[in-house]
Design an enzyme around this catalytic site. Structure first.
Site, short mmCIF file in Angstrom:
data_model
loop_
_atom_site.label_atom_id
_atom_site.label_comp_id
_atom_site.label_asym_id
_atom_site.label_seq_id
_atom_site.Cartn_x
_atom_site.Cartn_y
_atom_site.Cartn_z
CE1 TYR A 80 -1.44 -8.19 -2.76
CE2 TYR A 80 -3.12 -9.71 -1.97
CZ TYR A 80 -2.76 -8.59 -2.70
OH TYR A 80 -3.72 -7.87 -3.37
CE1 TYR A 464 -5.84 -4.56 0.16
CE2 TYR A 464 -5.33 -4.83 -2.15
CZ TYR A 464 -5.80 -5.34 -0.97
OH TYR A 464 -6.24 -6.65 -0.91
NE ARG A 465 -2.69 -8.48 1.44
CZ ARG A 465 -3.67 -9.38 1.58
NH1 ARG A 465 -4.88 -9.13 1.13
NH2 ARG A 465 -3.44 -10.52 2.18
#
Ligand code: ADP
Length: 511
Positions: A80, A464-465
């Site tokens: 991420y 979700y992210r």
């Protein structure tokens, strides 16, 4: 005056000591890699406070000088964005030195930790002290932070896999240096901080996840008693369509809590990517490659050697020996009637495959490394694109179609894992591997990621992210919610010093 100028840094040095305020080029380079950014995002300094009190002082100074800071706990953030701020010139606050396991309560099965406590550290602590409790671990790195994964709302593989759901109580340093506690921790002498989530009045914990309204300095979370019986299930399915049937089989088994853990259905490319991280599986790294672009013959051979199907189910049963055996029969019957061609691997077969060995460990909370794929030739980039789907074959079909079409358009290969949470939702974690050293490929990866978000959001699926580079892109799709987040930012952090840009929240960019 900016804090990066001598005076502000001197003040910080006075708080943490010269050894823990770092500005040398080598250290800064280690905190500057953002997967998709063109060029590195260099911070101004790295500061390593030893305690909440030191952190409070550092934040107060940053607030006075209006200089942005970016907290990192384990400092991994793999998939991420990596250990990096969203903008150059920030001060990275590395919380690794705050690494005390403050409490493990065996009777009530919970832990309270500081940000620097890693999965590996807590695992060793439980094992070495013979504490009969299991923790949850996500995929990724054993050096990730237990607390950091809660603040990011990560997903794991045990029955406690929904990390934020099973967290209980936080301590937070606000932008003005004030410390607050959530849940029942609002009462200074609370005796229920780690056992009752909700406290009294508004429940605030969620405000400090995937946000930039405070720096979390303590987090509580629940552990599970080590069960008398544990049965890992490994099912290989060879038809490409098996995933849709598997989802239908699994929904009632999950909803009725027959299979209680973060169970996953994994595509062979992702399973091979993970195989390449462990033991003898490492030999296949040159074959698998960073683009997963192997031939059908190689794929067939690898599937056979490593006991993998086109789709692979890993779930586990926990309980008494009798209940586990009864549940195993229920699961076997359900799979066999819907998927006559599927195969349950024996314990010996599982032990012979690095992939299944790793799954067996993760589902009982042993942390594992799974990033050799992204270290390919030292230059591969890795992103996870993670839309959430309902556990239905229609929804999963729609999501896989979108991913395959978009990846084909940009020249990437689909490789994914579906992690089933409560039985209603699943995290569709889609791996995007690319060569960071190739500017054209990196920009293609970024366009691909954005188009995936466009297409998923268009049909109602929110990731979700997100990674560091795409927070703003996604947040701008969320209308009044984005406005409210900025109103809250104004309230919590009017000088915009805490992680500006995190999840697309940045007062400098609010219009
Ligand atoms: P991990 O070690 O789990 O990979 P990191 O420490 O890299 O996680 O943190 C991931 C992201 O979570 C960071 O970039 C930051 O935005 C946020 N974060 C980490 N620790 C905290 C914290 N203590 N308080 C608030 N946000 C945090």
């Amino acid at each position: 005056m900016k804090l990066t100028e001598e005076q502000g840094l001197k003040e910080i040095e006075g708080i943490v000591g010269a050894a823990h305020l770092l500005t040398d080029a080598a250290t800064l380079a280690g905190y500057s890699v953002n997967m998709l950014a063109t060029g590195d995002i260099l911070p101004a300094a790295v500061v390593r406070p030893a305690s909440t009190e030191e952190l409070q002082q550092v934040v107060k100074i940053a607030n006075t000088y209006k200089t942005p800071v970016w907290p990192l706990s384990g400092g991994q953030n793999r998939g991420y964005g990596m250990a990096c701020a969203a903008k150059p010139g920030s001060i990275i606050i590395d919380l690794k030195r705050m690494n005390r396991i403050l409490e493990v309560n065996v009777e009530l099965a919970y832990a309270l930790v500081e940000p620097g406590v890693t999965f590996a550290q807590l695992y060793r602590y439980l094992r070495d002290n013979d504490i009969p409790l299991w923790m949850d671990v996500p995929s990724g790195s054993p050096e990730g932070s237990c607390l950091g994964n809660i603040t990011e709302r990560g997903a794991g593989y045990t029955p406690l896999g929904e990390k934020f759901l099973f967290s209980c109580g936080m301590e937070v340093v606000l932008a003005n240096g004030q410390v607050i506690r959530t849940g029942t921790g609002t009462l200074p002498n609370s005796q229920t901080w780690q056992i009752f989530k909700w406290g009294y009045g508004p429940s605030l914990d969620g405000l400090f996840t995937q946000s930039n309204f405070g720096i979390v300095t303590k987090a509580g979370f629940w552990l599970m008693p080590r069960p008398p019986a544990y049965e890992p299930l490994a099912v290989i399915m060879d038809e490409p369509e098996a995933v849709y049937k598997a989802v239908e089989v699994l929904r009632p088994l999950k909803l009725n809590m027959v299979i209680p853990n973060g169970a996953c259905v994994t595509h062979v490319r992702k399973a091979l990517g993970l195989t390449a991280c462990w033991g003898e599986g490492k030999n296949i790294l040159p074959q698998v490659g960073r683009r997963f672009d192997y031939s059908p013959e190689t794929l067939r051979e690898l599937k056979q050697t490593y006991r993998l199907g086109e789709w692979n189910f890993a779930g586990a049963l926990y309980g008494l020996p009798e209940t586990v055996q009864t549940y195993r029969r229920i699961v076997e019957n359900a799979f066999r009637s819907a998927l006559p061609g599927c195969r349950f691997l024996s314990a010996e077969e599982q032990a012979a495959s690095p992939y299944w060995r790793a799954r067996e460990k993760a589902m009982r909370g042993e942390p594992l490394w799974e990033f050799d794929m992204s270290d390919w030739e030292g230059k591969a980039g890795a992103l996870w694109i993670s839309p959430v789907a309902p556990v239905t074959n229609d929804a999963v079909g729609q999501q896989i179609r979108i991913a395959e079409e978009t990846y084909a358009k940009y020249g990437f290969h689909y490789a994914a894992e579906l992690i089933l949470g409560t039985g209603r939702d699943l995290h569709h974690i889609i791996w995007l591997l690319f060569d960071r050293s190739d500017a054209e490929e990196r920009s293609r990866a970024e366009q691909c990621e954005r188009e995936m978000y466009d297409r998923y959001c268009e049909v109602g699926y929110l990731p979700y992210r997100t990674g560091l580079s795409t927070g703003d892109y996604l947040m701008r799709k969320l209308g009044p919610f984005r406005d409210l987040c900025h109103d809250l930012k104004q309230l919590f952090d009017p000088n915009n010093i805490l992680s500006p840009g995190k999840s697309g929240i940045d007062l400098a960019n609010r219009s």
